[in-house]
Every structure is written in C-alpha cells, then in structure tokens.
Design an enzyme around this catalytic site. Structure first.
Site, PDB file in Angstrom:
ATOM      1  N   TYR A   1       0.835  -1.213   0.000  1.00  0.00           N
ATOM      2  CA  TYR A   1       0.000   0.000   0.000  1.00  0.00           C
ATOM      3  C   TYR A   1       0.864   1.255   0.000  1.00  0.00           C
ATOM      4  CZ  TYR A   1      -3.799  -3.105   1.677  1.00  0.00           C
ATOM      5  OH  TYR A   1      -4.720  -4.102   1.839  1.00  0.00           O
TER       6      TYR A   1
ATOM      7  N   HIS B   1       0.791 -11.533   2.276  1.00  0.00           N
ATOM      8  CA  HIS B   1      -0.316 -10.895   1.554  1.00  0.00           C
ATOM      9  C   HIS B   1      -1.046 -11.863   0.615  1.00  0.00           C
ATOM     10  CE1 HIS B   1      -1.544  -6.553   0.278  1.00  0.00           C
ATOM     11  NE2 HIS B   1      -2.586  -7.351   0.383  1.00  0.00           N
TER      12      HIS B   1
END
Length: 280
Positions: A52, A110
């Site tokens: 991010y 992730h």
C-alpha cells in the site's frame, strides 16, 4: 457514543478488536490525517501493507494520536516479491523502519503466490521475526485450506488470522468453517463488496429500516455475526463512526437469511482466486 467494541483472542493469545480500519489508498499527509481521524473515532485495529506504500503515513498517525501505542493493534503485510527467507526478514525490518515503530502487532503474508512455491519459506521468516520480537502475531491473507495445511504441517505453527475477500456476494462459508475448526480467525477485506448495487439492495434496506441503521451497518453487523472481523475503510469521520456503530443491535436468523442468499460461487469482485491469482 459508540458502544464498546468487543475483543477477540487469537490462537497465540493476542487480543484484537472485533472490527478494524482499512487503510488502502490512504497515503501521504492526507492519508495520515484520515487515519488519525479513525483512531479518534474509536478504531484500535489499523490494517496496512507494504504494497500500500502507506506504512509511513500509518506510523505518523500513530505518533500524532493521543491513544497510547500499546492500546493499538497495527498490521502490515509481506508482498509476494519478497517471499524468500532473507528478503522477507529484510522487508519486515523495512516495514518497521518505514512506520517508525518498534514492532508490529500483526504481520501477514499478503498472497500465497502458489506457482512460486515460496510461501512456506516466507512463513518461516515470519515465525523467526515473531521470536525476535519484531511481530506479536503472524498470519496470512488469501490462503486456501490447502495452503494453510502446508504451513501447519511443515512448520507446526498455525496462522492466527487469514484475511480474505468476504462480503454478502461471496461469503466463503466452507472456507470459514475450515478456518474456525483450525482456530484461525477470519478477517474480511472488501467487507462492503466495493459494489454500489450491494449498497442499494432492497432486501437489506428493509432490514436497515427496521433497525434504524444504514445498509453498510447491516452488512458489517452480518460479518460480526458470521464470526468474521471486518476491515471497512472510510474517509469522513461521520462514515468512520457509522461503520463502528454496530454493537448496539443484532440481526435475527430471519434477517441473516436474505443476506446469505446473495452469495454465489463467482461472487469475487475482481476474480482474484488465490489458487491462480498472484500479487508481487
């Protein structure tokens, strides 16, 4: 006033709030301001990721907040391009440096990226990082039961959390049952589905009207009653507070049923099937 947010105890003993705040696309100074607002409203679980590129904004928000660090639960995630052991260790260290924190409460892989077949090696790095005090609890995102079975069989360590796509269009009932049987908490990313049509559903609106709540509040309450931990994102303080205000009512079995009927096997928002989809 927001009703007190219940806490969930993970399989390693760490407690986390039953709802968290997603920070995807909250970057830079504006992102830090939005995260500070979320903390002020009452969120104590904040979810970010290396990919991010906002760990710095998150760390800045934590420092600016009046809430003591030990009362917060901060999450980040390991990207697929750093699944080798040495790269994973370095990335965890970099995540800590980016945020200016001493540790992360939660650190997750992730995506499994199965064609690369390095997620077990990455998991071993997370296990060691936890032993060294860099992380308090370790988990994964988007792992299917077969991926989790390998982690458990090859390392003896069960993830505390699996963060998956979960919303009324894609409820993943079988997977959630498997996770629960193995003591893994399900977190919901994209809990409101990223779908305008879901937020205009007439059947959910009837339920919302009956409780004098909004459609997003009904959907988030649905997650809670499934035993999942939703991670909604909102920029305005008003919407942040609204999403958090879901612990002063309950849905009946009759109200849960029409929401359950919305789910279908191809309900993923962007067709990101962890069996084949990969993110680096």
């Amino acid at each position: 006033m927001v009703n007190a947010v219940p806490e969930i105890t993970l399989n390693d003993g760490l407690t986390v709030p039953a709802i968290g705040f997603g920070t995807y696309k909250l970057n830079g100074a504006a992102g830090a301001n939005t995260i500070v607002s979320a903390i002020d409203v009452g969120y104590r679980l904040l979810d970010s990721a290396f990919n991010y590129e906002n760990e710095g904004a998150l760390g800045e928000a934590v420092r600016r907040s009046s809430v003591p660090r030990e009362q917060l639960r901060i999450t980040s995630k390991l990207p697929g391009r750093h699944h080798t052991y040495d790269a994973a260790i370095t990335t965890i260290q970099e995540s800590i440096l980016r945020a200016g924190l001493d540790y992360y409460d939660l650190y997750l892989i992730h995506w499994p990226n199965p064609s690369k077949d390095l997620y077990v090696e990455a998991w071993k790095a997370l296990i060691d990082a936890k032993k060294w005090g860099l992380i308090r609890s370790i988990g994964v995102c988007n792992f299917l039961p077969e991926h989790l079975e390998r982690l458990i069989q090859e390392t003896g360590v069960t993830p505390s959390i699996n963060q998956i796509e979960l919303h009324p269009y894609f409820s993943q009932e079988k997977q959630r049952t498997w996770y629960k049987e193995h003591g893994i908490v399900t977190q919901s990313w994209s809990p409101l589905g990223r779908a305008n049509e879901l937020l205009q559903d007439k059947d959910i609106q009837v339920i919302a009207d009956a409780h004098q709540k909004s459609i997003p509040q009904i959907i988030l309450r649905w997650h809670i009653q499934l035993g999942a931990l939703p991670l909604p994102k909102a920029s305005s303080p008003g919407r942040q507070l609204e999403n958090l205000s879901i612990f002063d009512f309950s849905l009946t079995d009759e109200e849960m049923q029409p929401i359950a009927k919305l789910s279908h096997p191809n309900g993923r928002t962007f067709d990101q099937d962890p069996a084949v989809y990969e993110e680096f």
